[in-house]
Design a protein around this motif. Structure first.
Motif, PDB file in Angstrom:
ATOM      1  N   ALA A   1       0.822  -1.206   0.000  1.00  0.00           N
ATOM      2  CA  ALA A   1       0.000   0.000   0.000  1.00  0.00           C
ATOM      3  C   ALA A   1       0.855   1.254   0.000  1.00  0.00           C
ATOM      4  N   GLN A   2       2.168   1.090  -0.250  1.00  0.00           N
ATOM      5  CA  GLN A   2       3.125   2.204  -0.225  1.00  0.00           C
ATOM      6  C   GLN A   2       3.114   2.911   1.127  1.00  0.00           C
ATOM      7  N   LEU A   3       3.176   2.091   2.178  1.00  0.00           N
ATOM      8  CA  LEU A   3       3.206   2.601   3.540  1.00  0.00           C
ATOM      9  C   LEU A   3       4.374   1.973   4.299  1.00  0.00           C
ATOM     10  N   THR A   4       4.810   2.652   5.347  1.00  0.00           N
ATOM     11  CA  THR A   4       5.769   2.094   6.294  1.00  0.00           C
ATOM     12  C   THR A   4       5.209   2.254   7.691  1.00  0.00           C
ATOM     13  N   VAL A   5       5.238   1.179   8.469  1.00  0.00           N
ATOM     14  CA  VAL A   5       4.753   1.185   9.847  1.00  0.00           C
ATOM     15  C   VAL A   5       5.948   1.109  10.787  1.00  0.00           C
ATOM     16  N   VAL A   6       6.088   2.100  11.641  1.00  0.00           N
ATOM     17  CA  VAL A   6       7.063   2.021  12.729  1.00  0.00           C
ATOM     18  C   VAL A   6       6.310   1.436  13.916  1.00  0.00           C
ATOM     19  N   ASP A   7       6.618   0.194  14.228  1.00  0.00           N
ATOM     20  CA  ASP A   7       5.922  -0.554  15.274  1.00  0.00           C
ATOM     21  C   ASP A   7       6.615  -0.298  16.606  1.00  0.00           C
ATOM     22  N   LEU A   8       5.961   0.462  17.474  1.00  0.00           N
ATOM     23  CA  LEU A   8       6.504   0.833  18.778  1.00  0.00           C
ATOM     24  C   LEU A   8       5.846  -0.070  19.817  1.00  0.00           C
ATOM     25  N   ASP A   9       6.633  -0.963  20.395  1.00  0.00           N
ATOM     26  CA  ASP A   9       6.074  -2.092  21.127  1.00  0.00           C
ATOM     27  C   ASP A   9       5.800  -1.820  22.598  1.00  0.00           C
ATOM     28  N   ASN A  10       6.238  -0.677  23.109  1.00  0.00           N
ATOM     29  CA  ASN A  10       6.008  -0.401  24.522  1.00  0.00           C
ATOM     30  C   ASN A  10       6.079   1.103  24.767  1.00  0.00           C
ATOM     31  N   ALA A  11       5.824   1.503  25.998  1.00  0.00           N
ATOM     32  CA  ALA A  11       5.766   2.932  26.330  1.00  0.00           C
ATOM     33  C   ALA A  11       7.116   3.616  26.122  1.00  0.00           C
TER      34      ALA A  11
ATOM     35  N   VAL B   1       7.513   4.360  22.447  1.00  0.00           N
ATOM     36  CA  VAL B   1       6.649   5.480  22.058  1.00  0.00           C
ATOM     37  C   VAL B   1       7.265   6.802  22.491  1.00  0.00           C
ATOM     38  N   ALA B   2       7.791   6.854  23.713  1.00  0.00           N
ATOM     39  CA  ALA B   2       8.423   8.079  24.206  1.00  0.00           C
ATOM     40  C   ALA B   2       9.623   8.450  23.351  1.00  0.00           C
ATOM     41  N   TRP B   3      10.409   7.447  22.953  1.00  0.00           N
ATOM     42  CA  TRP B   3      11.553   7.720  22.078  1.00  0.00           C
ATOM     43  C   TRP B   3      11.089   8.302  20.743  1.00  0.00           C
ATOM     44  N   ALA B   4      10.048   7.724  20.148  1.00  0.00           N
ATOM     45  CA  ALA B   4       9.566   8.202  18.851  1.00  0.00           C
ATOM     46  C   ALA B   4       9.088   9.638  18.945  1.00  0.00           C
ATOM     47  N   ARG B   5       8.430   9.992  20.008  1.00  0.00           N
ATOM     48  CA  ARG B   5       7.928  11.361  20.148  1.00  0.00           C
ATOM     49  C   ARG B   5       9.049  12.383  20.215  1.00  0.00           C
ATOM     50  N   LEU B   6      10.216  11.956  20.655  1.00  0.00           N
ATOM     51  CA  LEU B   6      11.367  12.855  20.715  1.00  0.00           C
ATOM     52  C   LEU B   6      12.178  12.866  19.427  1.00  0.00           C
ATOM     53  N   ASN B   7      12.119  11.781  18.653  1.00  0.00           N
ATOM     54  CA  ASN B   7      13.064  11.617  17.562  1.00  0.00           C
ATOM     55  C   ASN B   7      12.467  11.509  16.162  1.00  0.00           C
ATOM     56  N   LEU B   8      11.175  11.264  16.033  1.00  0.00           N
ATOM     57  CA  LEU B   8      10.579  11.069  14.715  1.00  0.00           C
ATOM     58  C   LEU B   8       9.517  12.124  14.435  1.00  0.00           C
ATOM     59  N   PRO B   9       9.358  12.508  13.168  1.00  0.00           N
ATOM     60  CA  PRO B   9       8.289  13.452  12.825  1.00  0.00           C
ATOM     61  C   PRO B   9       6.921  12.848  13.133  1.00  0.00           C
ATOM     62  N   PRO B  10       5.995  13.641  13.667  1.00  0.00           N
ATOM     63  CA  PRO B  10       4.652  13.116  13.946  1.00  0.00           C
ATOM     64  C   PRO B  10       3.946  12.709  12.662  1.00  0.00           C
ATOM     65  N   THR B  11       3.074  11.726  12.782  1.00  0.00           N
ATOM     66  CA  THR B  11       2.347  11.208  11.626  1.00  0.00           C
ATOM     67  C   THR B  11       1.086  10.518  12.114  1.00  0.00           C
ATOM     68  N   LYS B  12       0.389   9.834  11.232  1.00  0.00           N
ATOM     69  CA  LYS B  12      -0.811   9.085  11.628  1.00  0.00           C
ATOM     70  C   LYS B  12      -0.423   8.021  12.651  1.00  0.00           C
ATOM     71  N   THR B  13      -1.184   7.945  13.732  1.00  0.00           N
ATOM     72  CA  THR B  13      -0.865   7.061  14.847  1.00  0.00           C
ATOM     73  C   THR B  13      -2.034   6.124  15.125  1.00  0.00           C
ATOM     74  N   VAL B  14      -1.702   4.853  15.320  1.00  0.00           N
ATOM     75  CA  VAL B  14      -2.705   3.838  15.626  1.00  0.00           C
ATOM     76  C   VAL B  14      -2.332   3.171  16.950  1.00  0.00           C
ATOM     77  N   ALA B  15      -3.252   3.144  17.885  1.00  0.00           N
ATOM     78  CA  ALA B  15      -2.996   2.469  19.161  1.00  0.00           C
ATOM     79  C   ALA B  15      -3.023   0.962  18.959  1.00  0.00           C
ATOM     80  N   THR B  16      -2.052   0.266  19.555  1.00  0.00           N
ATOM     81  CA  THR B  16      -2.000  -1.192  19.516  1.00  0.00           C
ATOM     82  C   THR B  16      -2.208  -1.730  20.929  1.00  0.00           C
ATOM     83  N   MET B  17      -2.082  -3.020  21.093  1.00  0.00           N
ATOM     84  CA  MET B  17      -2.339  -3.615  22.409  1.00  0.00           C
ATOM     85  C   MET B  17      -1.285  -3.199  23.434  1.00  0.00           C
TER      86      MET B  17
END
Length: 295
Positions: free
Chosen positions: A97-107, A110-126
């Motif tokens: 689908a011409q997409l890339t998913v950064v799978d953040l497996d724990n809190a 997620v905290a690291w991504a918020r500091l280091n990656l540009p914000p984008t569409k976010t989906v909550a997982t288990m």
């Protein structure tokens, strides 16, 4: 011929293919259905669009992610009926689908991504979040603690459409798959400069900041890079370069950014990042703020 009264998961899959998202059923436990008898052990040669391009045209959902399809006829066919009756979830092929998913497996991830990656569409997982970017790239597991990249040649579970606008795949995500572990033993890593460059006001005559302000930010950034002794120093260097460069976008210049960049590169190389990768990460970090290293 299709079977009537499709189960809820099949209905979801049929809705997804309307948006050109290739989908497949997952067994309970998030695993794809096993290959059929003719395809066991890849005896068939696999599907034509897999890494080992083969002749398989099996109508059943064999070969994991490669079985993902956007065909309503295939999804609702008798060959797939048993799989849907036993399915526990729907998965999709992000790269298809011409997409890339950064799978953040724990809190922590997620905290690291918020500091280091540009914000984008976010989906909550288990257990964490999926950050979804527009654009495909190579997949890689464990690019840093709790972080996987799922795009080409991989599937991921569908958790929903998510929230927020989608962002074009950035260099910061592509940089995560660089093979930093290929660095020579640290005892043999050479610094990028014979005498290490040090930032001071003499190289920043057009900077609007005080020396204390710049050096405090630099020292904190270098400490973050140096702390990544096992993995992630390259992407951390990118983030530090991007942050520091952003502080100087309103300066008349020069600000000695070339010297700042060299110190970040040296810090990354000192913990095992290949010289070329460190230079590329820092250059991309400065460029993301609209600046170049030498300014």
């Amino acid at each position: 011929m299709t079977y009537s009264a499709p189960p809820a998961l099949l209905s979801l899959a049929l809705n997804l293919v309307e948006a050109h998202v290739p989908v497949l059923p997952l067994r309970k436990g998030k695993l794809p259905f096993g290959n059929c008898a003719a395809c066991t052990g890849s005896a068939c040669g696999d599907r034509p669009h897999m890494k080992a391009a083969g002749p398989c045209q099996c109508p059943a959902p064999c070969h994991g992610w490669a079985a993902a399809t956007t065909s309503r006829e295939v999804l609702a066919s008798p060959a797939w009926a048993a799989a849907w009756r036993q399915a526990g979830a729907v998965a999709y092929h992000p790269g298809g689908a011409q997409l890339t998913v950064v799978d953040l497996d724990n809190a922590n991830a997620v905290a690291w991504a918020r500091l280091n990656l540009p914000p984008t569409k976010t989906v909550a997982t288990m257990r964490g979040e999926h950050w979804i970017y527009q654009g495909a790239m190579a997949s890689a597991n464990r690019v840093r603690p709790g972080v996987d990249i799922k795009s080409r040649m991989q599937y991921t579970r569908w958790y929903g459409r998510g929230t927020g606008p989608i962002t074009v795949l950035p260099d910061a995500v592509r940089a995560l798959t660089a093979r930093e572990e290929a660095t020579p033993p640290r005892a043999r890593v050479a610094s990028s400069s014979g005498g290490r460059a040090t930032w001071d006001r003499s190289v920043a005559t057009g900077c609007r900041h005080t020396e204390t302000f710049v050096r405090t930010g630099l020292d904190r950034g270098l400490a973050k890079v140096a702390a990544c002794r096992e993995q992630g120093a390259g992407s951390q260097a990118y983030g530090v370069a991007r942050f520091l460069a952003a502080q100087h976008t309103a300066c008349p210049g020069p600000c000695g950014l070339g010297t700042l960049a060299q110190q970040i590169i040296d810090a990354a190389v000192s913990v095992g990042v290949p010289q070329a990768y460190a230079e590329r990460a820092v250059t991309n970090g400065f460029a993301s703020a609209g600046l170049v290293r030498a300014s």
